[in-house]
Scaffold this active site. Structure first.
Site, PDB file in Angstrom:
ATOM      1  CB  SER A 118     -43.521   4.169  15.241  1.00 27.62           C
ATOM      2  OG  SER A 118     -42.952   2.976  15.658  1.00 27.62           O
ATOM      3  CG  HIS A 139     -39.823   3.635  11.180  1.00 30.59           C
ATOM      4  ND1 HIS A 139     -40.998   3.723  10.483  1.00 30.59           N
ATOM      5  CD2 HIS A 139     -40.107   2.944  12.311  1.00 30.59           C
ATOM      6  CE1 HIS A 139     -41.951   3.118  11.165  1.00 30.59           C
ATOM      7  NE2 HIS A 139     -41.437   2.638  12.270  1.00 30.59           N
ATOM      8  CD  GLU A 151     -41.660   5.249   6.961  1.00 32.96           C
ATOM      9  OE1 GLU A 151     -42.621   5.635   6.279  1.00 32.96           O
ATOM     10  OE2 GLU A 151     -41.712   5.197   8.210  1.00 32.96           O
ATOM     11  CG  ASN A 189     -46.334   3.724  12.172  1.00 34.27           C
ATOM     12  OD1 ASN A 189     -47.197   3.028  12.696  1.00 34.27           O
ATOM     13  ND2 ASN A 189     -45.075   3.365  12.102  1.00 34.27           N
TER      14      ASN A 189
END
Ligand code: NAI
Length: 283
Positions: A118, A139, A151, A189
């Site tokens: 993350s 991700h 991602e 994030n």
């Protein structure tokens, strides 16, 4: 592409969902964990999720059976051999670096090594891997079998072809991939960090209860309030991500981890996965 074999390392919250969507999408999938109990839990979770989809009429019994048959559960790292390996173990850089070294040594030189991290640097994870051009970020979001966004993160050494293969793989899994640069927390994030941290600061200041904050934010259209979402993610993982951004941004106060979450992690109140976090859950 559909002939690629996949291995997923780490059978926790994310690994189980990633293995499920990979197998459902037609890929032969290995699910590896150091803990037998983790694999058993993941297997039960995947079976329950697929059975639920069948009962809602979203999946045929035939697809359910084929999906289950495509997954093999393994605890020996030496068996973790595939065309694309997706890592979803603990959010700790030294542990990930060690795993990537082992995977690189056991696999073909062109096996793609993807991390579901993350917040950690893909370039740093690639250190120690021979042929680091095959290391990339992939991700997923929680729950991985349902959330569309992925991602695709290119580190300093990632070859464009590596990112292309992972991008295409995400499409094959029915996802919406977005290419992003290797920077702390990537995009989602980094932005979302303040959603969690600011909510915890309000609670720390006794400005409002968790449930009131969640109710208000859900009331203005967020799908989940910050506390319910942290419990879904896992407080250990969420805290590790805050710590990683806090360090990466030279201890910028806006990323300072909250004592509320640190306390919960110390007490093992990790959220849904342990039955207790900010809220209590039926196990
Ligand atoms: P988790 O704590 O639920 O599961 C981690 C699993 O990895 C456990 O089953 C553990 O036994 C296993 N494990 C630990 N060390 C290992 C090793 N050396 N080799 C093999 N298996 C090992 O963690 P979670 O939530 O699934 O997170 C995994 C990764 O995915 C982390 O990097 C996290 O940042 C990332 N992530 C987490 C999301 C979330 O919402 N929880 C969302 C997107 C990414």
């Amino acid at each position: 592409m559909a002939t690629l074999s996949i291995a997923v390392c780490g059978a926790g919250t994310m690994g189980a969902g990633i293995a499920q969507i990979a197998a459902y999408s037609g890929f032969k999938t290995l699910l590896y964990d150091i803990q037998e109990s983790g694999l058993e839990k993941a297997k039960a979770q995947i079976e329950k999720s697929l059975a639920g989809a069948v009962s809602k009429g979203k999946l045929t019994v035939e697809d359910q059976e084929q999906t289950l048959q495509r997954i093999s559960y393994i605890t020996n790292i030496n068996d973790c051999v595939a065309d694309v390996i997706i890592e979803a173990i603990v959010e700790q850089l030294p542990v990930k670096i060690e795993l990537f070294k082992q995977l690189a040594a056991n696999n073909a030189e062109n096996t793609i090594l993807a991390s579901n991290t993350s917040s950690l640097s893909i370039s740093a994870i690639a250190e120690g891997v021979d042929n680091p051009s095959r290391v990339v970020g992939m991700h997923f979001f929680n729950p991985a079998h349902l959330m569309k966004l992925v991602e695709v993160v290119s580190g300093k050494q990632t070859a464009p072809e590596t990112a292309d293969i992972v991008y295409e793989l995400a499409l094959q899994m029915g996802k919406v991939p977005v290419r992003v640069k290797d920077s702390p927390g990537f995009i989602v994030n980094r932005v979302a960090r303040l959603y969690y941290l600011e909510a915890m600061r309000i609670a720390e200041e006794k400005g409002a209860d968790f449930s009131d904050i969640d109710q208000l934010l859900e009331g203005v259209g967020f799908k989940m309030g910050p506390f319910a979402l942290m419990d879904l993610i896992g407080n250990d993982i969420n805290l590790a991500v805050s710590q990683s951004l806090y360090e990466a941004f030279d201890e910028a106060p806006r990323f300072k981890p909250s004592i509320l979450q640190e306390q919960r992690v110390k007490e093992g109140k990790l959220g849904r996965k342990t039955g207790l976090g900010f809220y209590r859950y039926e196990q």
